[in-house]
Design an enzyme around this catalytic site. Structure first.
Site, PDB file in Angstrom:
ATOM      1  N   CYS A  25       0.812  -1.227   0.000  1.00 13.26           N
ATOM      2  CA  CYS A  25       0.000   0.000   0.000  1.00 13.26           C
ATOM      3  C   CYS A  25       0.843   1.274   0.000  1.00 13.26           C
ATOM      4  O   CYS A  25       0.299   2.371  -0.033  1.00 13.26           O
ATOM      5  CB  CYS A  25      -0.982   0.003   1.165  1.00 13.26           C
ATOM      6  SG  CYS A  25      -2.258  -1.258   0.967  1.00 13.26           S
ATOM      7  N   HIS A  75     -13.060   9.539  -7.540  1.00 15.36           N
ATOM      8  CA  HIS A  75     -12.080   9.588  -8.623  1.00 15.36           C
ATOM      9  C   HIS A  75     -10.965  10.602  -8.361  1.00 15.36           C
ATOM     10  O   HIS A  75     -10.445  11.227  -9.279  1.00 15.36           O
ATOM     11  CB  HIS A  75     -12.762   9.813  -9.973  1.00 15.36           C
ATOM     12  CG  HIS A  75     -13.439   8.574 -10.456  1.00 15.36           C
ATOM     13  ND1 HIS A  75     -14.693   8.212 -10.022  1.00 15.36           N
ATOM     14  CD2 HIS A  75     -13.030   7.592 -11.297  1.00 15.36           C
ATOM     15  CE1 HIS A  75     -15.041   7.067 -10.588  1.00 15.36           C
ATOM     16  NE2 HIS A  75     -14.040   6.664 -11.355  1.00 15.36           N
ATOM     17  N   GLU A 136     -13.197  -0.509   2.748  1.00 17.74           N
ATOM     18  CA  GLU A 136     -12.149  -0.345   1.743  1.00 17.74           C
ATOM     19  C   GLU A 136     -12.135  -1.514   0.748  1.00 17.74           C
ATOM     20  O   GLU A 136     -11.914  -1.330  -0.438  1.00 17.74           O
ATOM     21  CB  GLU A 136     -10.809  -0.238   2.470  1.00 17.74           C
ATOM     22  CG  GLU A 136      -9.627   0.023   1.597  1.00 17.74           C
ATOM     23  CD  GLU A 136      -8.361   0.226   2.413  1.00 17.74           C
ATOM     24  OE1 GLU A 136      -8.186   1.329   2.953  1.00 17.74           O
ATOM     25  OE2 GLU A 136      -7.566  -0.721   2.510  1.00 17.74           O
TER      26      GLU A 136
END
Length: 150
Positions: A25, A75, A136
């Site tokens: 990550c 986005h 998530e």
């Protein structure tokens, strides 16, 4: 009168990277987030009110969450402004990408805290934020509860 909890779900796509993290990550990647917002209040008891029987109109809650979170984070790519990712953020912005710089590590936990504050600040006085659940992935989520934060 009885207090009732109502929940509305939202979805949005957001990219992020965790600077200094010791796993995958640390790379820029994205998630299809699901956000569950639960508020508490008493249903309106005035039968002449067009919102009679509602704690809060789901449409009113939707407007708050869309304006404060979904329309901003959807986005976008989120970076901690206090890391070297600031250089990458500038490059992406210069190329027309939607970048958000925050003053925290953009984990689900910290985003849930941020979202809770933003929503609480916009709710009518008689409505209380009860919980935020930020999912998530299918199997990973962070939760914020008002009762844990008093």
């Amino acid at each position: 009168m009885n207090n009732i909890r109502i929940t509305k779900q939202f979805t949005f796509e957001t990219g992020h990277a965790l600077y200094g993290y010791d796993g995958k990550c640390k790379n820029v990647h994205g998630h299809s987030y699901k956000l569950f917002v639960t508020v508490t209040g008493q249903p309106i008891s005035d039968s002449s009110n067009v919102k009679f029987g509602m704690v809060i109109d789901f449409g009113d809650l939707k407007k708050i969450v869309k304006e404060e979170i979904v329309d901003i984070f959807d986005h976008a790519t989120v970076f901690n402004q206090n890391t070297p990712h600031i250089e990458l953020a500038k490059e992406l912005k210069d190329r027309g990408h939607h970048v958000i710089l925050v003053d925290y590590q953009p984990t689900s936990e910290m985003m849930a805290i941020d979202f809770a504050k933003k929503i609480k600040d916009r709710l009518p006085e008689n409505i209380k934020l009860h919980a935020i659940k930020l999912q998530e992935t299918d199997s990973s989520f962070a939760e914020w509860f008002a009762s844990d934060n008093q």
